[in-house]
Design an enzyme around this catalytic site. Structure first.
Site, PDB file in Angstrom:
ATOM      1  CG  LEU A   1      -2.308   0.573   1.422  1.00  0.00           C
ATOM      2  CD1 LEU A   1      -3.062  -0.108   0.482  1.00  0.00           C
ATOM      3  CD2 LEU A   1      -2.998   0.429   2.674  1.00  0.00           C
ATOM      4  CG  HIS A   2       2.817   3.174  -3.122  1.00  0.00           C
ATOM      5  ND1 HIS A   2       2.306   1.993  -3.825  1.00  0.00           N
ATOM      6  CD2 HIS A   2       3.083   3.931  -4.068  1.00  0.00           C
ATOM      7  CE1 HIS A   2       2.299   2.575  -5.149  1.00  0.00           C
ATOM      8  NE2 HIS A   2       2.680   3.609  -5.267  1.00  0.00           N
ATOM      9  NE  ARG A   3      -1.553   3.443  -7.174  1.00  0.00           N
ATOM     10  CZ  ARG A   3      -0.603   3.734  -7.997  1.00  0.00           C
ATOM     11  NH1 ARG A   3      -0.225   5.196  -8.159  1.00  0.00           N
ATOM     12  NH2 ARG A   3      -0.136   2.668  -8.639  1.00  0.00           N
TER      13      ARG A   3
END
Ligand code: UD1
Length: 385
Positions: A224-226
């Site tokens: 997860l990084h957005r």
């Protein structure tokens, strides 16, 4: 002919590695006068060893000839500083082509700078459209494609997107997905790794392992990084609750944590509870082979990464894409792929999670995702020169 290729952030490295190998192979069979002179420029957006250095080593990418040293910052800072530094490089080196890949800030900054210096631009992975202009990557894609002289697309849908925007046919070439060249070239190396070794050598800073190492098909893998998922506490908190209460009740959850996600979780006071969960394994960002190995064995993937959607499609790993849209529709199950869009609403994630758990691993290969895309990219550039 002189080519400058540009990389900036993690997802660029697996795209440039096969392109550089294709140039090296071409040069080996050419007389000196016909050889391609190539320079690799790293903007320095990703700079630490886990986000950058490791990939150069693992994928045997030669050290960048020039590093612009841009580092972290706001988008305007990253793009502006890259443009200022890259303009100097172009004036000194005077290349025939600038090759940019993907959709990161380096892609935008260097394509704009090149066009302002009247240098031809080739975009590898052109034509992807999420339709979501709030994504920084979508802005980068639109500007880069509008300016590029040669648009090398991974699939028919992307070529069609460009036609709809009025791009002249002669600028569009369908070449396939260059990232799959890297996947195919590294499958065996990845397969030889052991899950327990990957976990033991990549535990997140300050994380203590509390569960046995899972076997293949007995763990979920997550990234997860957005900004849309990690920058808002009201969005990330229910996702984390679902992971802790439901996913980790069924399976061990392995999560290599992106620096942005870690920073945000710490800021929101959520990191401690996640890291102390008995079935969650938090890792540092992984190298290419380790991530590929885990993807080969995961029961299910939960991700907001574009590249992982594509890798899951080739490997057949059922993939929940934590986004409301994708610029890579060819990876969706409607098209035969492994991915389903679940956004960041927990009801929807839960429903599709149970459907995906019941699914068998089903690999799917879109046309021209055959490991030979880089050669077609180089052939297209030579033809357009
Ligand atoms: C960038 C790309 C995104 C890509 C992602 C993969 C853009 C607009 N975004 O987003 O498309 O999917 O990379 O990771 O280009 N950081 C480190 N070490 C590093 C680099 C960054 O700790 O080597 C930290 C930064 O300080 C920052 C955070 O990671 O806090 C985010 O980095 P940034 O480069 O701004 O963008 P990404 O979110 O990684």
């Amino acid at each position: 002919m002189k080519i400058i290729s540009v990389v900036g952030a993690r997802p660029n490295f697996m795209k440039i590695a096969p392109f550089m190998r294709a140039i090296a192979a071409f040069n080996q069979i050419q007389p000196i006068s016909k050889r391609i002179e190539h320079l690799l420029v790293h903007t320095g957006q990703h700079y630490d060893s886990r986000m950058s250095g490791t990939f150069f080593e693992e994928l045997a990418i030669p050290e960048a000839d020039i590093n612009l040293g841009v580092g972290s910052g706001s988008h305007a800072e990253q793009v502006g500083q890259t443009m200022i530094a890259f303009e100097k490089v172009l004036r000194k080196e005077n290349p025939d082509w600038v090759v940019v890949v993907g959709d990161v800030n380096a892609t935008l900054a260097c394509s704009v700078t090149a066009k302002k210096e009247w240098v031809k631009v080739c975009h590898i992975e052109a034509g992807l459209r999420s339709g979501d202009i709030t994504m920084p990557e979508e802005v980068n894609r639109l500007v880069t494609d509008r300016l590029s002289d040669l648009l090398l697309t991974p699939d028919k849908i992307s070529s069609e997107n460009l036609r709809k925007e009025g791009t002249t046919e002669s600028r569009i070439v369908l070449v396939g997905n260059i990232m799959i060249d890297t996947l195919e070239a590294n499958r065996d190396k990845a397969a030889a790794l052991k899950i327990e070794d990957i976990i033991a050598s990549n535990l997140a800073k300050d994380f203590r392992l509390k569960t046995a190492n899972p076997d293949d098909e007995h763990f979920a893998l997550m990234t997860l990084h957005r900004p849309s998922n990690v920058d808002d506490k009201a969005v990330i908190r229910p996702i984390l609750r679902f992971l802790m209460d439901e996913v980790a009740a069924d399976l061990t959850l392995i999560w290599p944590v992106h620096p942005r996600a870690r920073k945000q979780m710490e800021e929101f006071g959520l990191y401690k509870e996640v890291s102390s969960h008995p079935k969650i394994v938090l890792l540092e960002p992984l190298g290419y082979h380790a991530m590929l190995r885990l993807n080969m064995g995961a029961r299910i993937m939960l991700t907001d990464s574009g590249g992982l959607q594509e890798e899951c499609t080739i490997l057949g790993t059922p993939c929940l894409t934590l986004r409301w849209n994708t610029e890579r529709p060819v990876t969706l199950k409607e098209y035969g792929g492994a991915s389903v869009l679940v956004g960041n609403n927990v009801e929807r994630i839960r429903e599709e999670y149970h459907t995906a758990l019941a699914k068998k691993r089903t690999p799917f290969r879109p046309p021209l995702w055959d490991g030979k895309t880089a050669e077609r990219c180089l052939a297209a550039i030579i033809k357009a020169s």
